[in-house]
Every structure is written in C-alpha cells, then in structure tokens.
Design a protein around this motif. Structure first.
Motif, short mmCIF file in Angstrom:
data_model
loop_
_atom_site.label_atom_id
_atom_site.label_comp_id
_atom_site.label_asym_id
_atom_site.label_seq_id
_atom_site.Cartn_x
_atom_site.Cartn_y
_atom_site.Cartn_z
N HIS A 1 0.84 -1.20 0.00
CA HIS A 1 0.00 0.00 0.00
C HIS A 1 0.87 1.25 0.00
CE1 HIS A 1 -3.69 2.26 1.16
NE2 HIS A 1 -2.83 3.04 1.76
N ILE B 1 2.87 1.68 -3.38
CA ILE B 1 2.05 2.17 -4.49
C ILE B 1 1.76 3.66 -4.30
CG2 ILE B 1 -0.12 1.91 -5.75
CD1 ILE B 1 -0.15 -1.03 -4.72
N GLU C 1 -7.19 0.10 -12.18
CA GLU C 1 -6.90 -0.60 -10.93
C GLU C 1 -6.47 -2.04 -11.18
OE1 GLU C 1 -10.08 -0.33 -8.16
OE2 GLU C 1 -10.02 1.87 -8.05
N LEU D 1 -2.86 -2.03 -12.24
CA LEU D 1 -1.95 -1.74 -11.13
C LEU D 1 -1.83 -2.93 -10.20
CD1 LEU D 1 -2.97 1.95 -10.32
CD2 LEU D 1 -0.75 1.19 -11.17
N ALA D 2 -2.95 -3.61 -9.97
CA ALA D 2 -2.92 -4.80 -9.11
C ALA D 2 -2.03 -5.88 -9.72
CB ALA D 2 -4.34 -5.33 -8.90
N TYR E 1 1.76 -4.69 -9.41
CA TYR E 1 2.34 -4.77 -8.07
C TYR E 1 2.09 -6.13 -7.39
CZ TYR E 1 3.41 0.21 -8.16
OH TYR E 1 3.94 1.44 -8.46
N CYS F 1 -0.65 -7.51 -6.20
CA CYS F 1 -1.42 -7.35 -4.96
C CYS F 1 -2.90 -7.42 -5.27
CB CYS F 1 -1.08 -6.01 -4.30
SG CYS F 1 -1.59 -4.57 -5.27
N ARG G 1 -6.79 -6.18 -5.71
CA ARG G 1 -7.39 -4.96 -6.26
C ARG G 1 -7.89 -4.06 -5.13
NH1 ARG G 1 -11.82 -4.50 -11.20
NH2 ARG G 1 -12.00 -2.22 -11.14
N THR H 1 -6.37 -3.45 -2.34
CA THR H 1 -5.25 -2.62 -1.91
C THR H 1 -5.09 -1.42 -2.84
OG1 THR H 1 -4.06 -4.49 -0.94
CG2 THR H 1 -2.75 -2.57 -1.54
N VAL H 2 -5.18 -1.66 -4.15
CA VAL H 2 -5.07 -0.57 -5.12
C VAL H 2 -6.22 0.41 -4.96
CG1 VAL H 2 -5.07 0.01 -7.57
CG2 VAL H 2 -3.82 -2.00 -6.77
N ASN H 3 -7.43 -0.10 -4.72
CA ASN H 3 -8.60 0.77 -4.56
C ASN H 3 -8.43 1.70 -3.37
OD1 ASN H 3 -11.57 1.09 -3.21
ND2 ASN H 3 -11.67 1.14 -5.44
N VAL I 1 -5.59 2.79 -2.19
CA VAL I 1 -4.60 3.78 -2.59
C VAL I 1 -5.26 4.89 -3.41
CG1 VAL I 1 -2.57 4.19 -4.04
CG2 VAL I 1 -2.63 2.21 -2.52
#
Length: 241
Positions: free
Chosen positions: A12, A15, A37, A40-41, A44, A46, A48, A50-52, A54
């Motif tokens: 987290h 990113i 998203e 990005l997930a 990285y 990870c 989704r 976690t990306v959301n 961020v």
C-alpha cells in the motif's frame, strides 16, 4: 495472517509513494489517465482492494480525480486564496520581543476514538498521542495547543519527551510534511481554554486548526486557540496572473 497484513501495508505504501512521486515530479501531468486498478494490481502483484484504497487516498488528497468507467486522472492544480506557513510558535513570540515559555498540561496515548477518526481521517486501529499545551509570551498565555499525533505513522512519539520540547518543534525535526490544511474560525473560549488563557469563559478567540500529512499519511491534527485581542493572523499572497 499478521504477515499477510504487513505485506499488504508495505505494498500500500509503495504504491502510494510511487504514484505520488510521479505526479509531484511532473512525470504524470495534469489530465494524465492513470493505469486502471486491475492493471496496477497485476503490476504490483497485490489485491485490487489494496489498489482501490490507494486510489481513494489519492482522490481525498486532491492529487487525482476518479470518473466512473473513464478511469482516474491527475487533477488540475487549484489556486489557493492564501498560503499559510507552518510556523514555530517560539519564533513568533520572540519576534514580538518577548521571552518564550511552554508548559505541557496533559499527555495520553490511546486508540483512535470516533472523533479522532473524523478529524484525522484514520482508522480505529490507529494509536494516538494526545497533548494539551500552553505557550507563553512573557508572563501571559499566548495560545493553547491541543494536538493529536498519529503514533502508528510516527512510532517515535511514544518515547518523545514533551516536558521541555514543544510537539510542533519535535515534529518539524522528526517528520518532513508534504501537505498541510488550515481551518480558521472565531470561537468563544470554553471553560477549560478560558482557564488556560486567563480570560473569561466565552471571550472571543481566534482558532487555527491544522492537519498535516507526509506522503499522504495523516501525521497530526492540532488546534491553536489565541485570545482574540492579542493575536492577528496575516497571510501574504499574490494575484492570479
């Protein structure tokens, strides 16, 4: 499970840092559309979710704008009516030609309450150090400082000695802030504040509330209350061109 949570927290922050640095450096210009998203997930490795989280923080900080279906875009810069510096109260008092003194009245450490979460935009698991201080100009109280510090973001605060060092000075040396927000209003002094300032309850006071962040992490919320007849707030700014 704990290791999994720690890994998610580390990702987290990574990113957040990566995207913020690209925006601040100008690599991603205003209007630039960020990767989706899901992309990005995958990048990285990870979830989704976690990306959301961020992207939600970036939107709250004003760095990006999110549009349903269209995606997320780097925000256009917004003009500010005035810019206030984060100043040191000791320097402010000494500029008046008066001796400065400081007193720590109360200190506690605890889990964030509902009010803390509202003021600082943090979750219930966050630990806070709460402080009440009085700053003096000569023999008269200059202002009352009510402060909350995010101990989860600044763990060193748990061992910090604020008996002689004001928390504002300590934080300026300890944590480089990246974003700050001021809220200014006139209020009547509460009974507690009136006692600390040596004024009658309900006396007109100037209140400056400040929130600061470092790399989008909430660091501190502070309220300074000044006697209304002893303080003037000045902001210097230039016209839009």
């Amino acid at each position: 499970m704990a290791n999994g949570n720690a890994k998610e927290t580390t990702l987290h922050q990574k990113i957040l840092s990566d995207i913020e640095s690209r925006i601040v450096s100008g690599e991603w210009q205003p209007g630039f559309r960020l990767p989706f998203e899901v992309d990005l997930a995958e990048q990285y490795q990870c979830s989704r979710m976690t990306v959301n989280k961020v992207m939600t923080q970036l939107a709250k900080s004003g760095l990006i704008e999110r549009h349903r279906k269209a995606g997320s875009f780097v925000s256009q810069p917004r003009a500010q009516s005035a810019v206030l510096e984060i100043h040191d109260i000791e320097t402010e008092v000494k500029s008046l030609g008066l001796p400065y003194a400081y007193a720590l009245v109360q200190r506690s450490e605890r889990q964030a309450s509902a009010e803390d979460r509202r003021l600082m935009d943090i979750n219930e698991a966050t630990r806070l150090v709460k402080l009440l201080c009085v700053h003096y100009a000569g023999k008269k109280p200059f202002c009352v400082e009510e402060r909350r510090i995010n101990a989860s973001a600044v763990p060193e605060v748990s061992d910090a000695d604020f008996a002689t060092t004001p928390p504002g000075q300590w934080l300026l040396r300890q944590v480089p802030w990246s974003t700050a927000e001021h809220r200014i209003q006139a209020v009547g002094a509460s009974a507690e504040v009136a006692r600390s300032l040596g004024v009658t309850k309900g006396s007109a006071c100037l209140v400056v509330e400040r929130r600061t962040w470092s790399n989008l992490r909430p660091i501190t919320w502070v309220r300074f209350t000044y006697p209304g007849d002893r303080h003037t707030l000045v902001a210097r700014f230039t016209p839009n061109t």
